[in-house]
Design a protein around this motif. Structure first.
Motif, PDB file in Angstrom:
ATOM      1  N   ALA A 155      55.650  -6.485  -3.220  1.00 51.96           N
ATOM      2  CA  ALA A 155      56.433  -6.660  -1.992  1.00 51.96           C
ATOM      3  C   ALA A 155      57.525  -5.612  -1.882  1.00 51.96           C
ATOM      4  O   ALA A 155      57.736  -5.022  -0.816  1.00 51.96           O
ATOM      5  N   ALA A 156      58.232  -5.361  -2.984  1.00 52.31           N
ATOM      6  CA  ALA A 156      59.309  -4.364  -2.973  1.00 52.31           C
ATOM      7  C   ALA A 156      58.768  -2.980  -2.650  1.00 52.31           C
ATOM      8  O   ALA A 156      59.402  -2.209  -1.922  1.00 52.31           O
ATOM      9  N   CYS A 157      57.578  -2.668  -3.178  1.00 50.49           N
ATOM     10  CA  CYS A 157      56.994  -1.337  -2.944  1.00 50.49           C
ATOM     11  C   CYS A 157      56.437  -1.201  -1.526  1.00 50.49           C
ATOM     12  O   CYS A 157      56.586  -0.153  -0.899  1.00 50.49           O
ATOM     13  N   ILE A 158      55.823  -2.249  -1.035  1.00 51.58           N
ATOM     14  CA  ILE A 158      55.306  -2.224   0.341  1.00 51.58           C
ATOM     15  C   ILE A 158      56.447  -1.959   1.325  1.00 51.58           C
ATOM     16  O   ILE A 158      56.296  -1.215   2.294  1.00 51.58           O
ATOM     17  N   LYS A 159      57.607  -2.576   1.053  1.00 49.90           N
ATOM     18  CA  LYS A 159      58.763  -2.442   1.936  1.00 49.90           C
ATOM     19  C   LYS A 159      59.676  -1.280   1.538  1.00 49.90           C
ATOM     20  O   LYS A 159      60.722  -1.066   2.158  1.00 49.90           O
ATOM     21  N   GLU A 160      59.298  -0.529   0.504  1.00 52.76           N
ATOM     22  CA  GLU A 160      60.025   0.667   0.054  1.00 52.76           C
ATOM     23  C   GLU A 160      61.462   0.386  -0.403  1.00 52.76           C
ATOM     24  O   GLU A 160      62.365   1.186  -0.177  1.00 52.76           O
ATOM     25  N   HIS A 161      61.648  -0.730  -1.080  1.00 52.61           N
ATOM     26  CA  HIS A 161      62.969  -1.064  -1.607  1.00 52.61           C
ATOM     27  C   HIS A 161      63.012  -0.650  -3.082  1.00 52.61           C
ATOM     28  O   HIS A 161      62.700  -1.441  -3.977  1.00 52.61           O
ATOM     29  N   VAL A 162      63.387   0.594  -3.306  1.00 57.51           N
ATOM     30  CA  VAL A 162      63.347   1.181  -4.647  1.00 57.51           C
ATOM     31  C   VAL A 162      64.272   0.437  -5.610  1.00 57.51           C
ATOM     32  O   VAL A 162      63.909   0.198  -6.767  1.00 57.51           O
ATOM     33  N   ASP A 163      65.469   0.080  -5.151  1.00 64.63           N
ATOM     34  CA  ASP A 163      66.412  -0.601  -6.037  1.00 64.63           C
ATOM     35  C   ASP A 163      65.891  -1.962  -6.477  1.00 64.63           C
ATOM     36  O   ASP A 163      66.082  -2.373  -7.630  1.00 64.63           O
ATOM     37  N   CYS A 164      65.201  -2.659  -5.586  1.00 64.18           N
ATOM     38  CA  CYS A 164      64.614  -3.954  -5.944  1.00 64.18           C
ATOM     39  C   CYS A 164      63.470  -3.763  -6.945  1.00 64.18           C
ATOM     40  O   CYS A 164      63.353  -4.525  -7.915  1.00 64.18           O
ATOM     41  N   ALA A 165      62.645  -2.758  -6.709  1.00 67.74           N
ATOM     42  CA  ALA A 165      61.549  -2.474  -7.633  1.00 67.74           C
ATOM     43  C   ALA A 165      62.090  -2.146  -9.021  1.00 67.74           C
ATOM     44  O   ALA A 165      61.563  -2.612 -10.038  1.00 67.74           O
ATOM     45  N   LYS A 166      63.155  -1.372  -9.075  1.00 75.38           N
ATOM     46  CA  LYS A 166      63.729  -0.996 -10.371  1.00 75.38           C
ATOM     47  C   LYS A 166      64.279  -2.218 -11.099  1.00 75.38           C
ATOM     48  O   LYS A 166      64.095  -2.366 -12.317  1.00 75.38           O
TER      49      LYS A 166
END
Length: 281
Positions: free
Chosen positions: A158-169
């Motif tokens: 979900a984080a990657c689909i929405k391009e939320h790098v800080d959440c992915a990290k």
């Protein structure tokens, strides 16, 4: 059937439901004094609309922490679900309100409510909306990093689909499986699809497999335009072996999974190595 606002009516044989009440409105708008007055006069804090939205749902989706506190203190059900399966904690995380989320958790809200076909977990909601403070809070509360939503997959997807790098990290540091797949699609496939170089580099740093193939037999690079920055980035990683140092870090963290942050911090090695292993340097 004519519906009159603020007047109870019966919906089939499932009991007494109401339209949006004054309590709902006060909670959503943050009218603390009005809400307190309504509660003291005996108004129901658990009145549900036809789609099972309670005043607590309304307060949380608007980030109205004071109103949420009043409702909870007056007996509002903390894990009540809307007709779509969302709990107030899902709403608070979607709204990006860590204050509301903390309050709900203090009152016993479930960090890992059962997934339904129509809703995601609070952690998914935080990742979808890019609310990293809520992501970190839910991780600290034991949210399941590999919970699988039918539409998005895992929170990392979900984080990657929405391009939320800080959440992915934040998810990766906590031990999320970087190569977890949804129909054989990894987070790296999604990062390639959205053409986000920062995400691609982050995922590879945490062990993302650039050679992974989805159910169509495609690698992440196959979803990029030849010569584009994402394509060149993936091309570089395909042609350049990772260092033994990097591979050792990835292997250790993969073996430890979600225990990595706790275990690594207790290793009898130098602070510099611990910083490297925990990605804090």
């Amino acid at each position: 059937m004519d519906i009159h606002p603020d007047r109870a009516y019966f919906f089939g044989d499932i009991g007494c439901w109401v339209e949006r009440t004054e309590v709902h409105k006060a909670a959503a708008l943050g009218h603390v004094a009005k809400l307190e007055e309504l509660i003291q006069s005996g108004a129901s804090v658990n009145a549900a609309t036809v789609d099972s939205i309670t005043p607590l749902h309304e307060a949380c989706i608007q980030g109205q922490t004071q109103c949420a506190r009043l409702l909870l203190d007056a007996g509002a059900q903390v894990d009540v679900r809307s007709i779509h399966g969302s709990t107030p904690l899902c709403n608070a995380c979607a709204a990006g309100s860590p204050e509301c989320a903390k309050l709900l958790l203090e009152h016993g809200a479930t960090a890992n409510p059962t997934l339904t076909a129509l809703t995601a977990t609070p952690l998914h909601e935080a990742c979808i909306r890019g609310n990293v403070d809520c992501v970190k809070l839910m991780i600290a509360e034991g949210a399941q990093l590999e919970a699988f939503d039918i539409y998005f997959g895992t929170p990392l997807h979900a984080a990657c689909i929405k391009e939320h790098v800080d959440c992915a990290k934040a998810l990766l540091i906590a031990g999320a499986n970087v190569n977890g797949a949804k129909f054989h699609e990894t987070a790296l496939h999604y990062a390639a699809k959205v053409r986000n170089v920062d995400l691609i580099e982050l995922l590879v740093e945490f062990g993302g497999n650039v050679y992974a193939r989805d159910n169509l037999g495609r690698k992440p690079i196959d979803y990029t335009r030849p010569g584009s920055p994402p394509a060149l980035c993936l091309q570089f990683y395909e042609r350049t072996p990772l260092s033994l140092q990097h591979l050792s870090r990835v292997a250790l963290r993969a073996a430890l999974g979600t225990r990595a942050p706790e275990v690594v911090s207790k290793l009898n090695v130098s602070p510099r190595i611990i910083s490297y292993l925990t990605y804090s340097c």
